[in-house]
Design an enzyme around this catalytic site. Structure first.
Site, PDB file in Angstrom:
ATOM      1  N   ASP A  78      40.526   3.444  10.231  1.00 46.12           N
ATOM      2  CA  ASP A  78      41.248   3.251   8.972  1.00 46.12           C
ATOM      3  C   ASP A  78      41.780   4.587   8.461  1.00 46.12           C
ATOM      4  O   ASP A  78      41.011   5.515   8.208  1.00 46.12           O
ATOM      5  CB  ASP A  78      40.309   2.642   7.922  1.00 46.12           C
ATOM      6  N   LYS A 107      47.999   2.696   5.324  1.00 47.83           N
ATOM      7  CA  LYS A 107      48.361   2.214   3.989  1.00 47.83           C
ATOM      8  C   LYS A 107      49.574   2.972   3.467  1.00 47.83           C
ATOM      9  O   LYS A 107      49.702   4.171   3.691  1.00 47.83           O
ATOM     10  CB  LYS A 107      47.192   2.405   3.018  1.00 47.83           C
ATOM     11  N   TYR A 166      46.345  10.239   3.180  1.00 51.01           N
ATOM     12  CA  TYR A 166      45.273  11.075   3.725  1.00 51.01           C
ATOM     13  C   TYR A 166      45.819  12.288   4.470  1.00 51.01           C
ATOM     14  O   TYR A 166      45.080  13.237   4.727  1.00 51.01           O
ATOM     15  CB  TYR A 166      44.376  10.276   4.687  1.00 51.01           C
ATOM     16  N   HIS A 181      48.601   0.745  -0.662  1.00 49.53           N
ATOM     17  CA  HIS A 181      47.416   1.530  -1.027  1.00 49.53           C
ATOM     18  C   HIS A 181      46.992   1.342  -2.486  1.00 49.53           C
ATOM     19  O   HIS A 181      45.801   1.278  -2.794  1.00 49.53           O
ATOM     20  CB  HIS A 181      47.694   3.015  -0.760  1.00 49.53           C
TER      21      HIS A 181
END
Length: 279
Positions: free
Chosen positions: A43, A73, A48, A106
């Site tokens: 994931d 996401k 990120y 997200h």
């Protein structure tokens, strides 16, 4: 490994590996180590900043792409049909793959309807095997589930022993959407790893408080993606399929639920402003 069948028939590993806050330069190593230790679900997210590291690991691990389950996401700054559409292509490029297994919005901010239309398009084109949302509270979740053409397959929300999402799960179940946990250890808040009930139950099985917490979520039908950069902890988190909690033990852990977030509320103006500041 146990699997969950999503509302479109796609099978998803119930336990995966998350790379939230994993430094980009460490991501490839961490994901390769996780895969070596049995993880098949990874994931990540645009926000990120480490999709490239996941992509490198996908290429280098030596496994056929179909043996992996990759989630990413779409971030708030890419909200809206055109931006989301372009960002999906960018994510696929970074992940070095023709498709992701699960594509999520997200956060429930910006033009997430436009974002979802782009995701539905990607889904129909085979660029995403399943689509869904993340951090959608019941009100916004019901809204999008009602009006979207493709009902979300997953809603990834804060879920752990202190926030079990009992109310939200009623509505996810009603619309046949799978709950997925972020923060299954609450990032250590509330002195998580020293919670007496978890430690006492763990002692009975020769397991840690963390393993008991994961087992509780798994038995409640929750998909989990614990994150660690240490191999021994990755192994510990993965080693939760050789014991089961009794009904009484499940009730003891259910009693830990506060029904509140240990992090933030998406209804808080300060929280929303903070999300808007993350580009």
């Amino acid at each position: 490994m146990d699997y969950i069948t999503l509302n479109n028939g796609v099978k998803m590993p119930q336990l995966g590996y998350g790379v939230y806050q994993t430094p980009p330069e460490e991501t490839e190593r961490c994901v390769l180590t996780a895969i070596k230790n049995g993880y098949r679900s990874i994931d990540t997210a645009q926000a990120y900043g480490n999709e490239e590291g996941v992509g490198q690991a996908i290429v280098k691990c030596g496994l056929p792409r179909e043996e992996l389950f990759i989630t990413t996401k779409i971030w708030v700054s890419n909200a809206g049909y055109e931006k989301a559409r372009a960002s999906i292509e960018e994510s696929l490029k970074k992940l070095k793959t023709d498709y992701v297994d699960l594509l999520l919005i997200h956060q429930p901010f910006g033009d997430y309807y436009g974002t979802y239309r782009a995701m539905e398009e990607a889904y129909k084109a085979g660029k995403a095997r399943a689509i869904g949302v993340s951090n959608f509270y019941p009100d916004r979740y019901i809204d999008i589930a009602h009006f979207a053409e493709v009902v979300p397959a997953v809603n990834q929300v804060e879920t752990h022993v202190f926030q079990q999402q009992k109310e939200a799960r009623k509505y996810l179940s009603k619309y046949n959407t799978q709950i997925m946990s972020w923060g299954p250890f609450a990032e250590g808040k509330n002195d998580f790893f020293n919670t007496p009930v978890l430690k006492e139950i763990g002692a009975k099985y020769g397991k840690s408080a963390a393993q008991v917490a994961l087992r509780f979520l798994l038995q409640n039908g929750v998909v989990v993606i614990p994150k660690s950069t240490h191999e021994e902890r990755m192994q510990e988190n993965f080693n939760v399929f050789d014991f089961s909690l009794t009904d009484e033990e499940m009730k003891q852990i259910e009693a830990l639920d506060t029904g509140k977030s240990l992090f933030f509320s998406h209804y808080s103006p300060e929280t929303v402003e903070w999300f808007m500041s993350i580009v």
